[in-house]
Design a protein around this motif. Structure first.
Motif, PDB file in Angstrom:
ATOM      1  N   PRO A 119       0.825  -1.216   0.000  1.00 46.13           N
ATOM      2  CA  PRO A 119       0.000   0.000   0.000  1.00 46.13           C
ATOM      3  C   PRO A 119       0.856   1.262   0.000  1.00 46.13           C
ATOM      4  CG  PRO A 119       0.060  -0.930   2.197  1.00 46.13           C
ATOM      5  CD  PRO A 119       0.762  -1.913   1.301  1.00 46.13           C
ATOM      6  N   ALA A 120       0.259   2.370  -0.409  1.00 44.84           N
ATOM      7  CA  ALA A 120       0.975   3.645  -0.414  1.00 44.84           C
ATOM      8  C   ALA A 120       1.152   4.176   1.001  1.00 44.84           C
ATOM      9  CB  ALA A 120       0.228   4.666  -1.269  1.00 44.84           C
ATOM     10  N   PHE A 121       0.167   3.890   1.856  1.00 41.97           N
ATOM     11  CA  PHE A 121       0.206   4.411   3.226  1.00 41.97           C
ATOM     12  C   PHE A 121       0.698   3.344   4.202  1.00 41.97           C
ATOM     13  CE2 PHE A 121      -2.928   7.092   1.114  1.00 41.97           C
ATOM     14  CZ  PHE A 121      -2.508   8.355   1.509  1.00 41.97           C
ATOM     15  N   PHE A 122       1.359   3.813   5.226  1.00 41.57           N
ATOM     16  CA  PHE A 122       1.854   2.953   6.298  1.00 41.57           C
ATOM     17  C   PHE A 122       1.171   3.378   7.590  1.00 41.57           C
ATOM     18  CE2 PHE A 122       4.979   2.448   9.785  1.00 41.57           C
ATOM     19  CZ  PHE A 122       5.071   1.062   9.787  1.00 41.57           C
ATOM     20  N   LEU A 123       0.464   2.457   8.228  1.00 38.74           N
ATOM     21  CA  LEU A 123      -0.247   2.737   9.472  1.00 38.74           C
ATOM     22  C   LEU A 123       0.399   1.944  10.595  1.00 38.74           C
ATOM     23  CD1 LEU A 123      -3.953   2.461   8.189  1.00 38.74           C
ATOM     24  CD2 LEU A 123      -2.410   4.420   8.100  1.00 38.74           C
ATOM     25  N   GLN A 124       0.598   2.595  11.717  1.00 41.62           N
ATOM     26  CA  GLN A 124       1.261   1.937  12.850  1.00 41.62           C
ATOM     27  C   GLN A 124       0.751   2.514  14.156  1.00 41.62           C
ATOM     28  OE1 GLN A 124       5.597   2.588  13.845  1.00 41.62           O
ATOM     29  NE2 GLN A 124       5.763   0.507  13.035  1.00 41.62           N
ATOM     30  N   GLN A 125       0.651   1.678  15.172  1.00 40.77           N
ATOM     31  CA  GLN A 125       0.180   2.151  16.475  1.00 40.77           C
ATOM     32  C   GLN A 125       1.328   2.793  17.244  1.00 40.77           C
ATOM     33  OE1 GLN A 125      -1.070  -0.284  20.202  1.00 40.77           O
ATOM     34  NE2 GLN A 125      -3.012   0.085  19.126  1.00 40.77           N
ATOM     35  N   ARG A 126       1.087   4.001  17.733  1.00 40.20           N
ATOM     36  CA  ARG A 126       2.040   4.722  18.559  1.00 40.20           C
ATOM     37  C   ARG A 126       1.351   5.114  19.868  1.00 40.20           C
ATOM     38  NH1 ARG A 126       6.412   6.827  15.313  1.00 40.20           N
ATOM     39  NH2 ARG A 126       6.678   5.258  13.659  1.00 40.20           N
ATOM     40  N   ILE A 127       2.164   5.547  20.841  1.00 41.94           N
ATOM     41  CA  ILE A 127       1.637   5.974  22.135  1.00 41.94           C
ATOM     42  C   ILE A 127       1.668   7.498  22.183  1.00 41.94           C
ATOM     43  CG2 ILE A 127       1.859   5.819  24.632  1.00 41.94           C
ATOM     44  CD1 ILE A 127       1.137   3.198  23.226  1.00 41.94           C
ATOM     45  N   GLY A 128       0.513   8.085  22.509  1.00 40.51           N
ATOM     46  CA  GLY A 128       0.391   9.535  22.468  1.00 40.51           C
ATOM     47  C   GLY A 128       0.017  10.161  23.791  1.00 40.51           C
ATOM     48  N   TYR A 129      -0.768  11.214  23.720  1.00 42.66           N
ATOM     49  CA  TYR A 129      -1.152  12.030  24.876  1.00 42.66           C
ATOM     50  C   TYR A 129      -1.816  11.178  25.952  1.00 42.66           C
ATOM     51  CZ  TYR A 129      -3.501  15.881  27.372  1.00 42.66           C
ATOM     52  OH  TYR A 129      -3.948  16.766  28.317  1.00 42.66           O
ATOM     53  N   HIS A 130      -1.349  11.347  27.186  1.00 46.00           N
ATOM     54  CA  HIS A 130      -1.847  10.594  28.347  1.00 46.00           C
ATOM     55  C   HIS A 130      -1.686   9.091  28.157  1.00 46.00           C
ATOM     56  CE1 HIS A 130      -4.527  13.925  30.340  1.00 46.00           C
ATOM     57  NE2 HIS A 130      -3.228  14.155  30.434  1.00 46.00           N
ATOM     58  N   ALA A 131      -0.641   8.695  27.410  1.00 49.67           N
ATOM     59  CA  ALA A 131      -0.287   7.290  27.197  1.00 49.67           C
ATOM     60  C   ALA A 131      -1.352   6.514  26.430  1.00 49.67           C
ATOM     61  CB  ALA A 131       0.013   6.602  28.533  1.00 49.67           C
ATOM     62  N   LYS A 132      -2.185   7.216  25.657  1.00 53.97           N
ATOM     63  CA  LYS A 132      -3.223   6.550  24.879  1.00 53.97           C
ATOM     64  C   LYS A 132      -2.673   6.176  23.499  1.00 53.97           C
ATOM     65  CE  LYS A 132      -7.053   8.987  27.112  1.00 53.97           C
ATOM     66  NZ  LYS A 132      -8.172   9.951  26.926  1.00 53.97           N
TER      67      LYS A 132
ATOM     68  N   HIS B 194      -0.227   7.923  10.623  1.00 58.28           N
ATOM     69  CA  HIS B 194      -0.288   7.768   9.176  1.00 58.28           C
ATOM     70  C   HIS B 194       0.976   8.321   8.531  1.00 58.28           C
ATOM     71  CE1 HIS B 194      -4.457   7.565  10.506  1.00 58.28           C
ATOM     72  NE2 HIS B 194      -4.783   7.029   9.353  1.00 58.28           N
ATOM     73  N   LYS B 195       1.576   7.516   7.663  1.00 55.65           N
ATOM     74  CA  LYS B 195       2.760   7.948   6.922  1.00 55.65           C
ATOM     75  C   LYS B 195       2.703   7.342   5.527  1.00 55.65           C
ATOM     76  CE  LYS B 195       6.700   8.037   9.140  1.00 55.65           C
ATOM     77  NZ  LYS B 195       7.925   7.617   9.863  1.00 55.65           N
ATOM     78  N   PHE B 196       3.517   7.861   4.619  1.00 50.53           N
ATOM     79  CA  PHE B 196       3.729   7.169   3.357  1.00 50.53           C
ATOM     80  C   PHE B 196       4.739   6.045   3.605  1.00 50.53           C
ATOM     81  CE2 PHE B 196       2.319  11.207   1.193  1.00 50.53           C
ATOM     82  CZ  PHE B 196       1.197  10.641   0.607  1.00 50.53           C
ATOM     83  N   ARG B 197       4.473   4.908   3.022  1.00 47.87           N
ATOM     84  CA  ARG B 197       5.356   3.747   3.235  1.00 47.87           C
ATOM     85  C   ARG B 197       6.715   3.993   2.584  1.00 47.87           C
ATOM     86  NH1 ARG B 197       6.406  -0.504   0.085  1.00 47.87           N
ATOM     87  NH2 ARG B 197       4.677   0.075  -1.316  1.00 47.87           N
ATOM     88  N   SER B 198       7.772   3.909   3.384  1.00 49.46           N
ATOM     89  CA  SER B 198       9.126   4.142   2.878  1.00 49.46           C
ATOM     90  C   SER B 198       9.975   2.870   2.907  1.00 49.46           C
ATOM     91  CB  SER B 198       9.828   5.229   3.709  1.00 49.46           C
ATOM     92  OG  SER B 198       9.904   4.843   5.070  1.00 49.46           O
ATOM     93  N   MET B 199       9.418   1.772   3.397  1.00 51.80           N
ATOM     94  CA  MET B 199      10.137   0.504   3.452  1.00 51.80           C
ATOM     95  C   MET B 199       9.433  -0.537   2.585  1.00 51.80           C
ATOM     96  SD  MET B 199      11.325  -0.102   7.408  1.00 51.80           S
ATOM     97  CE  MET B 199      12.554   0.936   8.179  1.00 51.80           C
ATOM     98  N   TYR B 200      10.178  -1.593   2.274  1.00 57.50           N
ATOM     99  CA  TYR B 200       9.581  -2.716   1.564  1.00 57.50           C
ATOM    100  C   TYR B 200       8.546  -3.385   2.467  1.00 57.50           C
ATOM    101  CZ  TYR B 200      13.316  -2.253  -1.887  1.00 57.50           C
ATOM    102  OH  TYR B 200      14.162  -1.774  -2.857  1.00 57.50           O
ATOM    103  N   LEU B 201       7.590  -4.042   1.848  1.00 56.36           N
ATOM    104  CA  LEU B 201       6.530  -4.725   2.588  1.00 56.36           C
ATOM    105  C   LEU B 201       7.127  -5.799   3.497  1.00 56.36           C
ATOM    106  CD1 LEU B 201       3.432  -4.444   2.598  1.00 56.36           C
ATOM    107  CD2 LEU B 201       3.353  -6.396   1.019  1.00 56.36           C
ATOM    108  N   ASP B 202       6.529  -5.956   4.675  1.00 55.36           N
ATOM    109  CA  ASP B 202       6.982  -6.956   5.664  1.00 55.36           C
ATOM    110  C   ASP B 202       8.428  -6.719   6.088  1.00 55.36           C
ATOM    111  OD1 ASP B 202       4.481  -8.244   5.469  1.00 55.36           O
ATOM    112  OD2 ASP B 202       5.178  -9.426   3.747  1.00 55.36           O
ATOM    113  N   ALA B 203       8.780  -5.462   6.320  1.00 54.03           N
ATOM    114  CA  ALA B 203      10.159  -5.121   6.710  1.00 54.03           C
ATOM    115  C   ALA B 203      10.474  -5.541   8.138  1.00 54.03           C
ATOM    116  CB  ALA B 203      10.385  -3.621   6.564  1.00 54.03           C
ATOM    117  N   GLU B 204       9.447  -5.832   8.933  1.00 48.65           N
ATOM    118  CA  GLU B 204       9.682  -6.197  10.333  1.00 48.65           C
ATOM    119  C   GLU B 204       9.135  -7.590  10.645  1.00 48.65           C
ATOM    120  OE1 GLU B 204       8.118  -3.023  12.797  1.00 48.65           O
ATOM    121  OE2 GLU B 204      10.072  -2.014  12.773  1.00 48.65           O
TER     122      GLU B 204
END
Length: 378
Positions: free
Chosen positions: A222-235, A240-250
């Motif tokens: 996909p063009a977009f890369f979605l990932q869970q991060r920890i934000g305000y009040h630890a929620k 959302h980012k544009f994917r800059s790595m090959y698929l299944d990089a991790e």
């Protein structure tokens, strides 16, 4: 409300803290000023010390250090302005010395509810050396609240970041996390975030469209890369980012990117150099998950590693993460936990000194970095 009670309300104003600090400094431990005050206004002083109009405070800890601190606060000659509502248990083993002296409000994991239910404005961490391993748990609970946090001086060398002397208490307390940004500044910052994110999405949509097409055309996925991060009040939230790595990089688990990382696509390197992969994060800003300026959000996996070296990392979860920030500008991309910990110093400095003017300065430096295609300030 009688006249003296009206005056008591003033002690909760921040200005009073500084007045008290000045008086304490001039009083040679209260001797020259407090004694005359006791003579002239004995009823006022007595009502102040016994009133419920001070800063609503809880002690985190219940053993020797907490008991000694409570005794010192209650025996102060100078007006402390602290109204201790009770204590929170950190370790239930051993003797709880505050039993009978203060109400037990609950356990550590109940801290956010305790703060909400008791209208707590300030927490003082007064734990034993053998309880220091609980600091990460304590901070993880406190970062979910907006209260002021202070620690005893023994913890100075255990924490990262700047610690300030407490102005309203003639004892060994240090302010660990700064007070929340005033409401009007929060409102202005949010308004600026909305305007900048809307402007960014409207002005950059042609660029974003071209980038999305190239990402799709040059590598599978996909063009977009979605990932869970920890934000305000630890929620947690989805970034959302544009994917800059090959698929299944991790496929082998989380791994930070590094210079000449083979997992990064050729076009991904170009995007990262000019921060084009960050454009979709304006959407995160628009919906309120992020701010334009703030600490970079991390994954829970790396937060758990950072706090082993710097438990005070949780302090930066008291503000919204940002697309750019002081750590990002001065440290750039990080390749390991040590560099992430080093970047934390800049983020803690931002937390301590944050203002709308500082945000503007960071935005200017970020623009310069993007134009020149650098990793950070040089």
């Amino acid at each position: 409300m009688e006249r003296s009670q009206k005056y008591l309300f003033l002690i909760r104003h921040p200005v009073f803290e500084y007045i008290a600090a000045i008086l304490a400094g001039l009083s040679f431990k209260g001797t020259l000023i407090v004694k005359p005050l006791n003579v002239i206004f004995p009823n006022f002083i007595k009502k102040f010390q016994n009133s419920n109009e001070g800063i609503r405070t809880i002690l985190i800890g219940s053993k020797h250090n907490a008991s000694a601190l409570y005794s010192e606060i209650t025996s102060q000659k100078m007006l402390s302005g602290i109204n201790i509502k009770g204590y929170v248990v950190v370790d239930e083993t051993g003797q709880q010395l505050l039993n009978g002296s203060l109400p037990k409000l609950g356990k550590l994991d109940e801290l956010p509810q305790i703060v909400a239910n008791n209208g707590v404005e300030e927490a003082i961490i007064a734990i034993e050396p053998n309880e220091y391993h609980n600091l990460a748990r304590i901070f993880s609970c406190l970062c979910k609240t907006d209260i002021l946090v202070k620690v005893t001086s023994e913890l100075r060398h255990t924490l990262h970041g700047e610690l300030k002397n407490s102005p309203n208490f003639e004892g060994p307390l240090l302010q660990m996390w700064p007070k929340p940004m005033p409401f009007w500044q929060k409102a202005v910052k949010r308004l600026i975030d909305i305007k900048l994110s809307l402007a960014g999405l409207m002005l950059l949509w042609p660029v974003a469209l071209v980038v999305a097409v190239i990402v799709k055309a040059t590598s599978k996925g996909p063009a977009f890369f979605l990932q869970q991060r920890i934000g305000y009040h630890a929620k947690p939230f989805t970034i959302h980012k544009f994917r800059s790595m090959y698929l299944d990089a991790e496929t082998d688990g989380p791994k930070l990117s590094f210079e000449n990382d083979p997992r990064v696509t050729p076009f991904g390197r170009f995007m990262r150099k000019f921060r084009l992969d960050e454009i979709p994060q304006f959407y995160n800003v628009l919906i309120g998950n992020m701010s334009v300026v703030g600490p970079r959000p991390e994954r829970q996996f790396y937060i758990e590693q950072i706090i082993k070296q710097a438990p005070n990392y949780y302090a930066i979860l008291k503000i919204k993460p940002g697309i750019t920030g002081m750590g990002q500008v001065y440290q750039g991309y990080t390749e390991n936990v040590e560099q992430m910990t080093k970047r934390l110093h800049y983020d803690l400095l931002y937390l301590e000194t944050r203002s709308l003017a500082l945000d503007l300065k960071i935005l200017f430096k970020t623009f310069k970095i993007i134009v020149l295609g650098r990793r950070g300030v040089k």
